[in-house]
Design an enzyme around this catalytic site. Structure first.
Site, PDB file in Angstrom:
ATOM      1  N   PHE A   1       0.817  -1.219   0.000  1.00 55.60           N
ATOM      2  CA  PHE A   1       0.000   0.000   0.000  1.00 55.60           C
ATOM      3  C   PHE A   1       0.853   1.274   0.000  1.00 55.60           C
ATOM      4  O   PHE A   1       0.452   2.296   0.528  1.00 55.60           O
ATOM      5  CB  PHE A   1      -0.995   0.003   1.184  1.00 55.60           C
ATOM      6  CG  PHE A   1      -1.820  -1.245   1.238  1.00 55.60           C
ATOM      7  CD1 PHE A   1      -2.720  -1.534   0.224  1.00 55.60           C
ATOM      8  CD2 PHE A   1      -1.660  -2.156   2.269  1.00 55.60           C
ATOM      9  CE1 PHE A   1      -3.466  -2.712   0.257  1.00 55.60           C
ATOM     10  CE2 PHE A   1      -2.398  -3.320   2.296  1.00 55.60           C
ATOM     11  CZ  PHE A   1      -3.310  -3.609   1.289  1.00 55.60           C
ATOM     12  N   ARG A   2       2.035   1.153  -0.565  1.00 57.30           N
ATOM     13  CA  ARG A   2       2.981   2.269  -0.681  1.00 57.30           C
ATOM     14  C   ARG A   2       3.388   2.850   0.671  1.00 57.30           C
ATOM     15  O   ARG A   2       3.743   4.011   0.800  1.00 57.30           O
ATOM     16  CB  ARG A   2       2.415   3.358  -1.626  1.00 57.30           C
ATOM     17  CG  ARG A   2       1.868   2.769  -2.908  1.00 57.30           C
ATOM     18  CD  ARG A   2       1.987   3.611  -4.121  1.00 57.30           C
ATOM     19  NE  ARG A   2       3.339   3.888  -4.550  1.00 57.30           N
ATOM     20  CZ  ARG A   2       4.130   3.038  -5.219  1.00 57.30           C
ATOM     21  NH1 ARG A   2       3.726   1.810  -5.493  1.00 57.30           N
ATOM     22  NH2 ARG A   2       5.327   3.412  -5.584  1.00 57.30           N
TER      23      ARG A   2
END
Ligand SMILES: Cc1cc2nc3c(=O)[nH]c(=O)nc-3n(C[C@H](O)[C@H](O)[C@H](O)COP(=O)(O)O)c2cc1C
Length: 200
Positions: free
Chosen positions: A176-177
């Site tokens: 999710f970065r």
């Protein structure tokens, strides 16, 4: 923060560990690194080189001293490097000033290169304009004849630099970065490093 300080006491150890992993996973050139240089006037330029040494003394690469990068490093030794291993989803940023390697070190590495590469180092006026490929091929033929079956010495204009890191950043992909960024800043030219984390 699994390997922030406990596993690796220096950024060099961490870089070497990541390089060893990249050697197993990258399809080619795990030691390829982008090298940024900058004129005194503040104009940056960037290209790939191959890292040929990495230990506490710094990070070594070789090139033609009269190339664009060679000329820029002669006027401004400050440089930056970037490793990016797609297979590992990791990058390492490194900043510092370069120093020339010793003649002996450059000779030793040059002697380890294939003969055709050594002749190419004589024939290539790296980064300068050529009239056409024929001009380069003629120079290769000329130096091949000149050296015959004898030794091919290192040209004076071909040598190496050692980047002495003052700063490292190790970036690692997370879901999710929400990536991980760990920095090591050298404390006043010493052997101690200040370790920090940055928001992704
Ligand atoms: C993967 C890769 C590795 C390279 N390794 C080197 C190297 O070790 N030394 C070098 O002088 N050029 C190397 N080159 C070529 C440089 O990227 C560049 O074209 C050349 O050095 C001229 O750069 P300059 O005009 O900025 O000096 C490499 C290129 C690639 C794509």
């Amino acid at each position: 923060m699994d390997d922030k300080t406990a596993e690796f006491s220096t950024p060099f150890e961490r870089l070497q560990a990541w390089l060893a992993e990249a050697e197993q996973t990258e399809p080619n050139d795990p030691t390829a690194v982008a090298l940024a240089t900058c004129t005194l006037g503040g104009f940056p330029s960037l290209r790939m080189v191959l890292m040929k040494g990495c230990d506490e003394s710094g990070i070594v690469f070789y090139t033609n001293l009269e190339s664009r990068k060679g000329r820029e490093l002669a006027e401004n030794p400050n440089a930056a490097m970037l490793f990016h291993w797609k297979s590992l989803r990791r990058q390492v940023r490194i900043e510092g000033a370069v120093e020339p390697v010793s003649s002996q070190e450059a000779d030793n590495y040059f002697a380890s290169r294939p003969r055709s590469s050594r002749i190419g180092a004589w024939a290539s006026k790296q980064s300068r304009e050529m009239a056409g490929r024929f001009e380069f091929e003629a120079a290769i033929a000329q130096y091949t004849a000149k050296f015959g079956v004898g030794d091919v010495p290192r040209p004076d204009c071909w040598s190496g630099f050692r980047l002495k890191p003052a700063y490292f950043e190790f970036w690692r992909d997370r879901k999710f970065r929400l990536h991980e960024r760990v920095t090591f800043a050298r404390q006043q030219q010493g052997k101690l490093w200040t370790v920090s984390e940055l928001y992704p």
